[in-house]
Design a protein around this motif. Structure first.
Motif, PDB file in Angstrom:
ATOM      1  N   ASN A   3       0.858  -1.178   0.000  1.00 48.78           N
ATOM      2  CA  ASN A   3       0.000   0.000   0.000  1.00 48.78           C
ATOM      3  C   ASN A   3       0.901   1.237   0.000  1.00 48.78           C
ATOM      4  O   ASN A   3       1.615   1.491   0.953  1.00 48.78           O
ATOM      5  CB  ASN A   3      -0.914   0.004   1.232  1.00 48.78           C
ATOM      6  N   SER A   4       0.848   2.017  -1.067  1.00 49.33           N
ATOM      7  CA  SER A   4       1.729   3.170  -1.167  1.00 49.33           C
ATOM      8  C   SER A   4       1.093   4.460  -0.663  1.00 49.33           C
ATOM      9  O   SER A   4       1.717   5.508  -0.685  1.00 49.33           O
ATOM     10  CB  SER A   4       2.169   3.358  -2.616  1.00 49.33           C
ATOM     11  N   ARG A   5      -0.182   4.389  -0.215  1.00 45.66           N
ATOM     12  CA  ARG A   5      -0.841   5.589   0.307  1.00 45.66           C
ATOM     13  C   ARG A   5      -0.312   5.897   1.700  1.00 45.66           C
ATOM     14  O   ARG A   5      -0.170   5.005   2.535  1.00 45.66           O
ATOM     15  CB  ARG A   5      -2.345   5.392   0.366  1.00 45.66           C
ATOM     16  N   PRO A   6      -0.040   7.164   1.996  1.00 50.77           N
ATOM     17  CA  PRO A   6       0.441   7.512   3.339  1.00 50.77           C
ATOM     18  C   PRO A   6      -0.676   7.398   4.382  1.00 50.77           C
ATOM     19  O   PRO A   6      -1.854   7.537   4.063  1.00 50.77           O
ATOM     20  CB  PRO A   6       0.892   8.966   3.196  1.00 50.77           C
ATOM     21  N   ILE A   7      -0.285   7.142   5.608  1.00 48.59           N
ATOM     22  CA  ILE A   7      -1.253   7.084   6.705  1.00 48.59           C
ATOM     23  C   ILE A   7      -1.641   8.516   7.057  1.00 48.59           C
ATOM     24  O   ILE A   7      -0.775   9.354   7.283  1.00 48.59           O
ATOM     25  CB  ILE A   7      -0.646   6.382   7.928  1.00 48.59           C
ATOM     26  N   PRO A   8      -2.946   8.821   7.082  1.00 52.82           N
ATOM     27  CA  PRO A   8      -3.344  10.199   7.383  1.00 52.82           C
ATOM     28  C   PRO A   8      -3.054  10.572   8.836  1.00 52.82           C
ATOM     29  O   PRO A   8      -3.164   9.748   9.739  1.00 52.82           O
ATOM     30  CB  PRO A   8      -4.850  10.204   7.117  1.00 52.82           C
ATOM     31  N   ALA A   9      -2.686  11.813   9.041  1.00 55.80           N
ATOM     32  CA  ALA A   9      -2.440  12.316  10.396  1.00 55.80           C
ATOM     33  C   ALA A   9      -3.776  12.559  11.091  1.00 55.80           C
ATOM     34  O   ALA A   9      -4.749  12.945  10.449  1.00 55.80           O
ATOM     35  CB  ALA A   9      -1.641  13.598  10.334  1.00 55.80           C
ATOM     36  N   PRO A  10      -3.851  12.334  12.397  1.00 54.52           N
ATOM     37  CA  PRO A  10      -5.097  12.610  13.124  1.00 54.52           C
ATOM     38  C   PRO A  10      -5.417  14.105  13.105  1.00 54.52           C
ATOM     39  O   PRO A  10      -4.521  14.937  13.240  1.00 54.52           O
ATOM     40  CB  PRO A  10      -4.831  12.130  14.539  1.00 54.52           C
ATOM     41  N   ILE A  11      -6.683  14.432  12.954  1.00 52.19           N
ATOM     42  CA  ILE A  11      -7.153  15.813  12.959  1.00 52.19           C
ATOM     43  C   ILE A  11      -8.126  15.959  14.123  1.00 52.19           C
ATOM     44  O   ILE A  11      -9.084  15.188  14.228  1.00 52.19           O
ATOM     45  CB  ILE A  11      -7.874  16.152  11.644  1.00 52.19           C
ATOM     46  N   GLN A  12      -7.887  16.936  14.987  1.00 53.18           N
ATOM     47  CA  GLN A  12      -8.813  17.150  16.104  1.00 53.18           C
ATOM     48  C   GLN A  12     -10.087  17.775  15.567  1.00 53.18           C
ATOM     49  O   GLN A  12     -10.073  18.810  14.922  1.00 53.18           O
ATOM     50  CB  GLN A  12      -8.196  18.048  17.167  1.00 53.18           C
ATOM     51  N   MET A  13     -11.229  17.135  15.866  1.00 48.51           N
ATOM     52  CA  MET A  13     -12.517  17.602  15.368  1.00 48.51           C
ATOM     53  C   MET A  13     -13.228  18.499  16.383  1.00 48.51           C
ATOM     54  O   MET A  13     -13.829  19.482  16.021  1.00 48.51           O
ATOM     55  CB  MET A  13     -13.414  16.407  15.017  1.00 48.51           C
ATOM     56  N   PHE A  14     -13.187  18.110  17.669  1.00 46.77           N
ATOM     57  CA  PHE A  14     -13.794  18.945  18.710  1.00 46.77           C
ATOM     58  C   PHE A  14     -13.245  18.583  20.070  1.00 46.77           C
ATOM     59  O   PHE A  14     -12.625  17.543  20.253  1.00 46.77           O
ATOM     60  CB  PHE A  14     -15.328  18.867  18.702  1.00 46.77           C
ATOM     61  N   ASP A  15     -13.476  19.489  21.030  1.00 49.28           N
ATOM     62  CA  ASP A  15     -13.054  19.323  22.420  1.00 49.28           C
ATOM     63  C   ASP A  15     -14.177  19.875  23.285  1.00 49.28           C
ATOM     64  O   ASP A  15     -14.505  21.055  23.196  1.00 49.28           O
ATOM     65  CB  ASP A  15     -11.758  20.107  22.639  1.00 49.28           C
ATOM     66  N   TYR A  16     -14.817  19.015  24.086  1.00 46.03           N
ATOM     67  CA  TYR A  16     -15.974  19.431  24.886  1.00 46.03           C
ATOM     68  C   TYR A  16     -15.636  19.760  26.338  1.00 46.03           C
ATOM     69  O   TYR A  16     -16.514  20.043  27.108  1.00 46.03           O
ATOM     70  CB  TYR A  16     -17.041  18.341  24.872  1.00 46.03           C
ATOM     71  N   GLY A  17     -14.379  19.685  26.750  1.00 50.09           N
ATOM     72  CA  GLY A  17     -14.037  19.945  28.145  1.00 50.09           C
ATOM     73  C   GLY A  17     -14.187  18.690  28.987  1.00 50.09           C
ATOM     74  O   GLY A  17     -14.235  17.577  28.471  1.00 50.09           O
ATOM     75  N   LEU A  18     -14.281  18.860  30.308  1.00 48.09           N
ATOM     76  CA  LEU A  18     -14.334  17.719  31.219  1.00 48.09           C
ATOM     77  C   LEU A  18     -15.683  17.013  31.167  1.00 48.09           C
ATOM     78  O   LEU A  18     -16.733  17.653  31.189  1.00 48.09           O
ATOM     79  CB  LEU A  18     -14.059  18.159  32.656  1.00 48.09           C
ATOM     80  N   GLY A  19     -15.609  15.700  31.148  1.00 47.58           N
ATOM     81  CA  GLY A  19     -16.820  14.885  31.151  1.00 47.58           C
ATOM     82  C   GLY A  19     -17.084  14.285  32.520  1.00 47.58           C
ATOM     83  O   GLY A  19     -16.424  14.621  33.509  1.00 47.58           O
ATOM     84  N   ILE A  20     -18.042  13.371  32.585  1.00 41.70           N
ATOM     85  CA  ILE A  20     -18.464  12.790  33.858  1.00 41.70           C
ATOM     86  C   ILE A  20     -17.394  11.904  34.499  1.00 41.70           C
ATOM     87  O   ILE A  20     -17.464  11.630  35.683  1.00 41.70           O
ATOM     88  CB  ILE A  20     -19.784  11.996  33.712  1.00 41.70           C
ATOM     89  N   PHE A  21     -16.391  11.475  33.724  1.00 41.85           N
ATOM     90  CA  PHE A  21     -15.336  10.632  34.275  1.00 41.85           C
ATOM     91  C   PHE A  21     -14.097  11.435  34.650  1.00 41.85           C
ATOM     92  O   PHE A  21     -13.059  10.870  34.974  1.00 41.85           O
ATOM     93  CB  PHE A  21     -14.971   9.521  33.288  1.00 41.85           C
ATOM     94  N   GLY A  22     -14.192  12.768  34.604  1.00 43.35           N
ATOM     95  CA  GLY A  22     -13.073  13.622  34.979  1.00 43.35           C
ATOM     96  C   GLY A  22     -11.991  13.739  33.930  1.00 43.35           C
ATOM     97  O   GLY A  22     -10.885  14.179  34.212  1.00 43.35           O
ATOM     98  N   ARG A  23     -12.302  13.326  32.713  1.00 43.78           N
ATOM     99  CA  ARG A  23     -11.341  13.414  31.615  1.00 43.78           C
ATOM    100  C   ARG A  23     -11.875  14.378  30.556  1.00 43.78           C
ATOM    101  O   ARG A  23     -13.071  14.518  30.382  1.00 43.78           O
ATOM    102  CB  ARG A  23     -11.133  12.039  30.977  1.00 43.78           C
ATOM    103  N   THR A  24     -10.961  14.989  29.838  1.00 42.70           N
ATOM    104  CA  THR A  24     -11.356  15.877  28.744  1.00 42.70           C
ATOM    105  C   THR A  24     -11.907  15.047  27.591  1.00 42.70           C
ATOM    106  O   THR A  24     -11.301  14.060  27.188  1.00 42.70           O
ATOM    107  CB  THR A  24     -10.145  16.698  28.251  1.00 42.70           C
ATOM    108  N   ILE A  25     -13.055  15.443  27.069  1.00 47.11           N
ATOM    109  CA  ILE A  25     -13.675  14.756  25.936  1.00 47.11           C
ATOM    110  C   ILE A  25     -13.144  15.392  24.657  1.00 47.11           C
ATOM    111  O   ILE A  25     -13.366  16.567  24.386  1.00 47.11           O
ATOM    112  CB  ILE A  25     -15.207  14.869  25.997  1.00 47.11           C
ATOM    113  N   VAL A  26     -12.405  14.584  23.882  1.00 48.36           N
ATOM    114  CA  VAL A  26     -11.772  15.066  22.657  1.00 48.36           C
ATOM    115  C   VAL A  26     -12.027  14.045  21.546  1.00 48.36           C
ATOM    116  O   VAL A  26     -11.986  12.839  21.783  1.00 48.36           O
ATOM    117  CB  VAL A  26     -10.246  15.232  22.852  1.00 48.36           C
ATOM    118  N   CYS A  27     -12.262  14.547  20.330  1.00 48.36           N
ATOM    119  CA  CYS A  27     -12.485  13.678  19.182  1.00 48.36           C
ATOM    120  C   CYS A  27     -11.435  13.960  18.113  1.00 48.36           C
ATOM    121  O   CYS A  27     -11.190  15.120  17.767  1.00 48.36           O
ATOM    122  CB  CYS A  27     -13.880  13.917  18.615  1.00 48.36           C
TER     123      CYS A  27
END
Length: 63
Positions: A3-27
């Motif tokens: 496979n000669s296609r490069p692996i795409p770099a992750p792109i941050q889509m959104f960040d919702y702040g702290l969730g119910i488990f005390g961790r930052t919710i990030v996509c």
């Protein structure tokens, strides 16, 4: 080369702040998959097929 296609770099889509488990919710988008962090008690990411589904799961983990 199998496979000669490069692996795409992750792109941050959104960040919702702290969730119910005390961790930052990030996509991040990598290719056609959305990795959602901060929405599980164990801290493992959820892999989802669409941005809409990632936003819905993230919203359910907000306090």
């Amino acid at each position: 080369m199998p496979n000669s296609r490069p692996i795409p770099a992750p792109i941050q889509m959104f960040d919702y702040g702290l969730g119910i488990f005390g961790r930052t919710i990030v996509c991040y988008r990598t290719g056609d998959e959305f990795f959602l962090y901060g929405v599980t008690a164990s801290g493992d990411p959820r892999v989802l097929p669409s941005l809409g589904m990632a936003r819905e799961v993230a919203a359910s983990a907000l306090p």
